[in-house]
Design a protein around this motif. Structure first.
Motif, PDB file in Angstrom:
ATOM      1  N   GLU A   1     -18.514 -25.835 -33.135  1.00 55.31           N
ATOM      2  CA  GLU A   1     -19.134 -27.129 -33.057  1.00 55.31           C
ATOM      3  C   GLU A   1     -18.643 -28.138 -34.042  1.00 55.31           C
ATOM      4  O   GLU A   1     -18.698 -29.279 -34.032  1.00 55.31           O
ATOM      5  CB  GLU A   1     -20.547 -26.973 -33.299  1.00 55.31           C
ATOM      6  N   ASN A   2     -18.229 -27.651 -35.387  1.00 57.80           N
ATOM      7  CA  ASN A   2     -17.916 -28.559 -36.440  1.00 57.80           C
ATOM      8  C   ASN A   2     -16.206 -28.358 -36.373  1.00 57.80           C
ATOM      9  O   ASN A   2     -15.836 -28.741 -37.537  1.00 57.80           O
ATOM     10  CB  ASN A   2     -18.548 -28.023 -37.662  1.00 57.80           C
ATOM     11  N   LEU A   3     -15.559 -27.804 -35.805  1.00 59.21           N
ATOM     12  CA  LEU A   3     -14.138 -27.707 -35.505  1.00 59.21           C
ATOM     13  C   LEU A   3     -13.601 -26.680 -36.805  1.00 59.21           C
ATOM     14  O   LEU A   3     -12.605 -27.071 -36.956  1.00 59.21           O
ATOM     15  CB  LEU A   3     -13.346 -28.929 -35.615  1.00 59.21           C
ATOM     16  N   ASP A   4     -14.480 -25.786 -37.223  1.00 58.22           N
ATOM     17  CA  ASP A   4     -14.176 -25.093 -38.169  1.00 58.22           C
ATOM     18  C   ASP A   4     -13.733 -23.553 -37.676  1.00 58.22           C
ATOM     19  O   ASP A   4     -13.699 -22.716 -38.503  1.00 58.22           O
ATOM     20  CB  ASP A   4     -15.265 -24.823 -39.288  1.00 58.22           C
ATOM     21  N   GLY A   5     -13.416 -23.537 -36.524  1.00 60.83           N
ATOM     22  CA  GLY A   5     -12.781 -22.293 -36.058  1.00 60.83           C
ATOM     23  C   GLY A   5     -13.768 -21.567 -35.633  1.00 60.83           C
ATOM     24  O   GLY A   5     -15.085 -21.314 -35.790  1.00 60.83           O
ATOM     25  N   GLY A   6     -13.530 -20.336 -34.665  1.00 59.57           N
ATOM     26  CA  GLY A   6     -14.225 -19.246 -33.988  1.00 59.57           C
ATOM     27  C   GLY A   6     -13.363 -18.410 -33.392  1.00 59.57           C
ATOM     28  O   GLY A   6     -12.560 -17.917 -33.939  1.00 59.57           O
ATOM     29  N   ALA A   7     -13.250 -18.311 -32.188  1.00 59.87           N
ATOM     30  CA  ALA A   7     -12.232 -17.372 -31.562  1.00 59.87           C
ATOM     31  C   ALA A   7     -10.562 -18.053 -31.623  1.00 59.87           C
ATOM     32  O   ALA A   7      -9.693 -17.400 -31.552  1.00 59.87           O
ATOM     33  CB  ALA A   7     -12.691 -17.294 -29.950  1.00 59.87           C
ATOM     34  N   GLY A   8     -10.684 -19.430 -31.784  1.00 60.65           N
ATOM     35  CA  GLY A   8      -9.657 -20.224 -32.194  1.00 60.65           C
ATOM     36  C   GLY A   8      -9.426 -20.507 -33.569  1.00 60.65           C
ATOM     37  O   GLY A   8     -10.660 -20.449 -34.491  1.00 60.65           O
ATOM     38  N   PRO A   9      -8.324 -21.260 -33.915  1.00 61.04           N
ATOM     39  CA  PRO A   9      -8.269 -21.422 -35.410  1.00 61.04           C
ATOM     40  C   PRO A   9      -9.334 -22.788 -35.911  1.00 61.04           C
ATOM     41  O   PRO A   9      -9.393 -23.669 -34.852  1.00 61.04           O
ATOM     42  CB  PRO A   9      -6.950 -21.769 -35.659  1.00 61.04           C
TER      43      PRO A   9
END
Length: 259
Positions: free
Chosen positions: A202-210
């Motif tokens: 949600e905050n563009l801080d990564g998850g499954a992707g960078p």
């Protein structure tokens, strides 16, 4: 005592007088050199000294190698790969096997560990021999060696099979950036049809992707990745918007700079 002759008192030398208090002197164990000693202060003092050495050693290790910190936990991040502390790695590996995970979680989490630790607790009662040498205590020694071998093997398997590179990337603390969630670029990014927010958070801080903050990419490079993907993790064709929306998305992500 004789009738008519008065009363006589007889003292017993085996009962010490209350006034003759003896100092608290430990017993003399010189007749048994190297076999036994006084608990206080001899034995207890040695235990305290050894404990102090180990405590200082652990304190030095914690100062020299502080616990690694990761970014704040995000329950919406389904791509996060958890990893427990080293002393639980063997249980973590055990839960990866077919008959210890999924519908069999009870077996892996309670039944198997319960049998193992229950066997260790019962070992002294099963083998009640007076000997102290391991070779003369086959049951107790066998239980202990089997348990230690199992813990070492499962821990080793967990360390070898874990994706450390991916775990290091996903757990990195990224610099915070103020994101205008009312902007058109963020609305395009958060559109479920495009799939960006599902992998990058949600905050563009990564998850499954960078993380997409401070990537150093230009707007054209962002657009190219959004359309053509980036192997091995991001396939092509995920972005479903128009060319105008793609331009706004590229400008939005390329303009995210960490403070």
């Amino acid at each position: 005592m004789h009738r008519g002759k008065g009363m006589k008192f007889v003292g017993d030398s085996r009962v010490p007088a209350l006034s003759e208090r003896k100092p608290n002197i430990p017993k003399d164990y010189s007749e048994y050199p190297g076999k036994t000693e006084a608990f206080w202060p001899n034995f207890l003092l040695k235990e305290w000294l050894v404990g102090a050495v180990f405590l200082i050693g652990y304190l030095c290790l914690t100062v020299a190698h502080p616990s690694p910190l990761e970014r704040m936990a995000d329950p919406t991040d389904t791509g996060y790969i958890p990893l427990p502390d080293w002393y639980f790695l063997f249980l973590y590996q055990l839960l990866k096997y077919t008959y210890a995970s999924g519908p069999y979680n009870i077996i892996g989490a309670f039944v198997i560990p319960g049998i193992i630790f229950g066997g260790l607790l019962l070992a002294p009662f099963i083998d009640r021999g007076p000997h102290r040498r391991p070779l003369k205590r086959p049951l107790a020694t066998g239980f202990m060696l089997l348990a230690v071998a199992g813990v070492i093997y499962l821990t080793w398997e967990s360390v070898v099979n874990h994706d450390w590179e991916a775990a290091e990337k996903q757990g990195q603390i990224v610099a915070e950036v103020e994101i205008d969630k009312e902007s058109e670029g963020y609305k395009i990014y958060s559109d479920q049809a495009n799939g960006c927010i599902n992998c990058h958070g949600e905050n563009l801080d990564g998850g499954a992707g960078p993380a997409l903050v401070d990537t150093g990419l230009s707007a054209d490079e962002v657009k190219d990745i959004a359309v053509n993907g980036k192997p091995p993790g991001m396939p092509a064709g995920l972005f479903k918007g128009s060319d105008e929306e793609l331009d706004k998305l590229g400008e939005f992500i390329s303009g995210l700079k960490a403070e």
